[in-house]
Design a protein around this motif. Structure first.
Motif, PDB file in Angstrom:
ATOM      1  N   LYS A 156      -8.142  -1.450   1.468  1.00  0.00           N
ATOM      2  CA  LYS A 156      -6.887  -0.709   1.345  1.00  0.00           C
ATOM      3  C   LYS A 156      -7.102   0.545   0.501  1.00  0.00           C
ATOM      4  CE  LYS A 156      -1.992  -1.562   0.198  1.00  0.00           C
ATOM      5  NZ  LYS A 156      -1.026  -2.569  -0.319  1.00  0.00           N
ATOM      6  N   HIS A 157      -6.421   1.629   0.854  1.00  0.00           N
ATOM      7  CA  HIS A 157      -6.568   2.863   0.087  1.00  0.00           C
ATOM      8  C   HIS A 157      -6.122   2.632  -1.355  1.00  0.00           C
ATOM      9  CE1 HIS A 157      -6.457   7.050  -1.097  1.00  0.00           C
ATOM     10  NE2 HIS A 157      -7.061   7.347   0.040  1.00  0.00           N
ATOM     11  N   LEU A 158      -6.900   3.172  -2.284  1.00  0.00           N
ATOM     12  CA  LEU A 158      -6.616   2.977  -3.710  1.00  0.00           C
ATOM     13  C   LEU A 158      -5.220   3.459  -4.085  1.00  0.00           C
ATOM     14  CD1 LEU A 158      -8.762   3.225  -6.770  1.00  0.00           C
ATOM     15  CD2 LEU A 158      -6.999   4.966  -6.622  1.00  0.00           C
ATOM     16  N   VAL A 159      -4.793   4.599  -3.541  1.00  0.00           N
ATOM     17  CA  VAL A 159      -3.461   5.125  -3.869  1.00  0.00           C
ATOM     18  C   VAL A 159      -2.386   4.142  -3.422  1.00  0.00           C
ATOM     19  CG1 VAL A 159      -1.787   6.947  -3.353  1.00  0.00           C
ATOM     20  CG2 VAL A 159      -4.154   7.543  -3.896  1.00  0.00           C
ATOM     21  N   ASP A 160      -2.490   3.650  -2.199  1.00  0.00           N
ATOM     22  CA  ASP A 160      -1.520   2.680  -1.692  1.00  0.00           C
ATOM     23  C   ASP A 160      -1.532   1.412  -2.526  1.00  0.00           C
ATOM     24  OD1 ASP A 160      -1.034   4.511   0.350  1.00  0.00           O
ATOM     25  OD2 ASP A 160      -2.509   3.589   1.681  1.00  0.00           O
ATOM     26  N   SER A 161      -2.745   0.973  -2.887  1.00  0.00           N
ATOM     27  CA  SER A 161      -2.902  -0.267  -3.640  1.00  0.00           C
ATOM     28  C   SER A 161      -2.340  -0.148  -5.054  1.00  0.00           C
ATOM     29  CB  SER A 161      -4.381  -0.653  -3.697  1.00  0.00           C
ATOM     30  OG  SER A 161      -4.552  -1.936  -4.236  1.00  0.00           O
ATOM     31  N   LEU A 162      -2.628   0.974  -5.721  1.00  0.00           N
ATOM     32  CA  LEU A 162      -2.139   1.159  -7.093  1.00  0.00           C
ATOM     33  C   LEU A 162      -0.619   1.317  -7.130  1.00  0.00           C
ATOM     34  CD1 LEU A 162      -4.804   3.466  -8.813  1.00  0.00           C
ATOM     35  CD2 LEU A 162      -4.645   0.975  -8.808  1.00  0.00           C
ATOM     36  N   LEU A 163      -0.078   2.031  -6.145  1.00  0.00           N
ATOM     37  CA  LEU A 163       1.383   2.165  -6.078  1.00  0.00           C
ATOM     38  C   LEU A 163       2.034   0.795  -5.916  1.00  0.00           C
ATOM     39  CD1 LEU A 163       1.742   5.341  -3.822  1.00  0.00           C
ATOM     40  CD2 LEU A 163       2.514   5.131  -6.191  1.00  0.00           C
ATOM     41  N   ALA A 164       1.433  -0.051  -5.086  1.00  0.00           N
ATOM     42  CA  ALA A 164       1.970  -1.400  -4.867  1.00  0.00           C
ATOM     43  C   ALA A 164       1.889  -2.252  -6.130  1.00  0.00           C
ATOM     44  CB  ALA A 164       1.220  -2.081  -3.727  1.00  0.00           C
ATOM     45  N   ARG A 165       0.974  -1.892  -7.027  1.00  0.00           N
ATOM     46  CA  ARG A 165       0.816  -2.623  -8.291  1.00  0.00           C
ATOM     47  C   ARG A 165       1.620  -2.008  -9.415  1.00  0.00           C
ATOM     48  NH1 ARG A 165      -5.034  -5.183  -8.120  1.00  0.00           N
ATOM     49  NH2 ARG A 165      -5.498  -4.984  -5.908  1.00  0.00           N
ATOM     50  N   GLY A 166       2.445  -1.020  -9.098  1.00  0.00           N
ATOM     51  CA  GLY A 166       3.348  -0.447 -10.089  1.00  0.00           C
ATOM     52  C   GLY A 166       2.785   0.705 -10.888  1.00  0.00           C
ATOM     53  N   VAL A 167       1.609   1.215 -10.509  1.00  0.00           N
ATOM     54  CA  VAL A 167       1.033   2.353 -11.228  1.00  0.00           C
ATOM     55  C   VAL A 167       1.825   3.616 -10.869  1.00  0.00           C
ATOM     56  CG1 VAL A 167      -1.026   3.798 -11.521  1.00  0.00           C
ATOM     57  CG2 VAL A 167      -1.256   1.307 -11.306  1.00  0.00           C
ATOM     58  N   ASN A 168       2.104   4.443 -11.868  1.00  0.00           N
ATOM     59  CA  ASN A 168       2.895   5.656 -11.683  1.00  0.00           C
ATOM     60  C   ASN A 168       1.994   6.812 -11.247  1.00  0.00           C
ATOM     61  OD1 ASN A 168       4.886   7.615 -11.732  1.00  0.00           O
ATOM     62  ND2 ASN A 168       4.853   7.849 -13.959  1.00  0.00           N
ATOM     63  N   ILE A 169       1.744   6.914  -9.950  1.00  0.00           N
ATOM     64  CA  ILE A 169       0.944   8.015  -9.407  1.00  0.00           C
ATOM     65  C   ILE A 169       1.884   9.179  -9.101  1.00  0.00           C
ATOM     66  CG2 ILE A 169      -0.565   8.779  -7.537  1.00  0.00           C
ATOM     67  CD1 ILE A 169      -1.626   5.952  -7.341  1.00  0.00           C
ATOM     68  N   VAL A 170       1.718  10.264  -9.852  1.00  0.00           N
ATOM     69  CA  VAL A 170       2.641  11.391  -9.724  1.00  0.00           C
ATOM     70  C   VAL A 170       2.172  12.420  -8.700  1.00  0.00           C
ATOM     71  CG1 VAL A 170       3.609  11.127 -12.032  1.00  0.00           C
ATOM     72  CG2 VAL A 170       1.574  12.561 -11.712  1.00  0.00           C
ATOM     73  N   LYS A 171       0.855  12.443  -8.430  1.00  0.00           N
ATOM     74  CA  LYS A 171       0.347  13.344  -7.393  1.00  0.00           C
ATOM     75  C   LYS A 171      -1.076  12.970  -7.006  1.00  0.00           C
ATOM     76  CE  LYS A 171       1.236  16.855  -9.838  1.00  0.00           C
ATOM     77  NZ  LYS A 171       1.509  18.197 -10.376  1.00  0.00           N
ATOM     78  N   VAL A 172      -1.466  13.467  -5.840  1.00  0.00           N
ATOM     79  CA  VAL A 172      -2.821  13.261  -5.333  1.00  0.00           C
ATOM     80  C   VAL A 172      -3.445  14.625  -5.076  1.00  0.00           C
ATOM     81  CG1 VAL A 172      -4.185  12.374  -3.393  1.00  0.00           C
ATOM     82  CG2 VAL A 172      -2.277  11.025  -4.286  1.00  0.00           C
ATOM     83  N   PHE A 173      -4.740  14.756  -5.402  1.00  0.00           N
ATOM     84  CA  PHE A 173      -5.494  15.967  -5.068  1.00  0.00           C
ATOM     85  C   PHE A 173      -6.451  15.636  -3.927  1.00  0.00           C
ATOM     86  CE2 PHE A 173      -4.182  16.623  -9.445  1.00  0.00           C
ATOM     87  CZ  PHE A 173      -3.732  17.940  -9.417  1.00  0.00           C
ATOM     88  N   GLY A 174      -6.507  16.525  -2.927  1.00  0.00           N
ATOM     89  CA  GLY A 174      -7.357  16.294  -1.763  1.00  0.00           C
ATOM     90  C   GLY A 174      -8.493  17.289  -1.685  1.00  0.00           C
TER      91      GLY A 174
END
Length: 407
Positions: free
Chosen positions: A67-85
């Motif tokens: 699973k993508h780390l961003v999707d996984s961390l969001l599901a675990r309640g981590v506050n991801i405010v932005k992604v850089f590509g």
């Protein structure tokens, strides 16, 4: 039940117990020795993310399990405010060299800031609402693979804005290889920013330590690093990537050949772009009659829209079945393939001539010097070519030891 049957039953149960105990022990050893990426060791960094506003430098290789780390961390309640590509984009949908725009990720709604469009590093405004940056993308261990450049830009931005960088380390599939000419800095470019050999033999976290330690950031800045190491990893261990690191490195064979075969980007040969097996086949229409193997490059959206020699039958080498163990044994970049194809090429003045196509790169920038091109033209023996990479290569190997996290 008679005494004989009781003994037989006891012996059967004893054998079963011994077998199960032995198998469990073997499984434990297997689990213990399994390579575990930094991202997969969530217990080591999830508590550290609690209460922080997190940004992530990510692409399709940024995974926990499958699973993508961003999707996984969001599901675990981590506050991801932005992604850089980086190049190819956060979800990996852009072709090589194609500019990527900012967007909002359709799957999560998280803002995505492109570092392969109008800018190469996050701005002060980009990082204003960020407490911690995570870097987690798969590298392949080559100077001309641009993710180490992205790493340096991220480190520079974090250092300038007093942000900590958490690196979730991953194995280098070419970690066994430290080889090639050291970049002559007069050929510094987007495909070569640091005075290192073609194959640097380091993981991303090790390379980050080298960037800090050697003062390669502007004004000798230092980036505050926190590293989650790969478990049970050694540089010589084979590692098969679970996700293609970019659209044109889509097979393990291509990844392992890449330190040698990316040099063909600087020639008039198609190197497999416009096929589904880039960096493993090489040819030109001009080699008809010299080689029996042929392929025809076509436009492939997301991989190569206008490949060199598009829709023309190309004749040359097929390395799809080449035994990679031969490279692992020699621990050398193969220069023989280019020498062979140059010798067979009928119009030699065109072999390195970039004026023929914007799909050709600069061989000197790829090699890191002007000498390799001249050596190929002259047919210099392999041993002399390798010897010409000294003493720079040995000095680099000594410097590299200071920053290694793994044997």
């Amino acid at each position: 039940m008679n005494k004989k049957k009781i003994v037989q039953l006891f012996l059967a149960l004893l054998c079963l117990f011994v077998f199960e105990s032995s198998r469990t022990k073997e499984e434990k050893v297997k689990v213990k020795e399994q390579i575990i990426t930094g991202a997969d060791q969530t217990e080591k960094y999830l508590p550290y993310l609690k209460g922080k506003r997190v940004a992530v430098l990510a692409n399709p290789t940024t995974i926990i399990g499958k699973k993508h780390l961003v999707d996984s961390l969001l599901a675990r309640g981590v506050n991801i405010v932005k992604v850089f590509g980086p190049e190819h984009g956060f979800r990996g949908k852009a072709s090589a060299g194609v500019k990527v725009s900012d967007e909002k990720d359709p799957a999560t709604g998280v803002p995505v800031v492109s570092l392969y469009g109008n800018k190469r590093k996050p701005t002060k405004a980009d990082l204003a609402n960020v407490d911690l940056m995570i870097f987690d993308i798969q590298d392949v261990g080559c100077r001309f693979y641009t993710y180490i450049n992205v790493l340096s830009h991220i480190m520079e931005a974090c250092a300038e804005n007093n942000k900590e960088l958490l690196i979730l380390d991953r194995p280098n599939p070419n970690g066994y290889l430290v080889d090639g000419p050291i970049l002559d800095m007069k050929y510094k470019s987007g495909i070569g920013m640091f005075p290192i050999p073609i194959a640097h033999g380091m993981t991303i976290a090790e390379f980050a330590q080298m960037i800090n330690g050697e003062g390669w950031l502007p004004n000798k800045l230092k980036c505050k690093l926190k590293i989650i190491k790969v478990a049970n990893y050694k540089h010589d261990l084979p590692y098969t990537l679970p996700v293609a690191p970019s659209p044109n490195l889509n097979t393990q064979q291509a990844i392992m050949l890449y330190p040698s075969t990316c040099l063909f980007e600087g020639t008039a040969l198609n190197h497999g772009r416009g096929t589904y097996f880039p960096f493993t086949v090489f040819g030109s229409p001009l080699l008809k009659g010299k080689y029996s193997f042929s392929f025809t490059p076509v436009s492939i959206p997301g991989m190569a829209e206008t490949p060199l020699h598009m829709n023309k039958e190309c004749f040359g080498l097929d390395l799809r079945q080449y035994d990679i163990n031969q490279l692992r044994k020699t621990k050398r970049i193969n220069v023989q393939w280019m020498k062979e194809l140059y010798a067979a090429f009928p119009e030699k003045e065109k072999f390195f001539d970039r004026s023929q196509s914007n799909q050709m790169n600069d061989i000197n920038k790829l090699a890191g010097n002007a000498l390799l091109k001249e050596q190929i033209i002259k047919g210099t023996p392999d041993k002399e070519i390798y010897a010409s990479w000294e003493p720079g290569l040995s000095k680099y190997k000594t410097m590299r030891k200071k920053y290694l996290l793994y044997p």
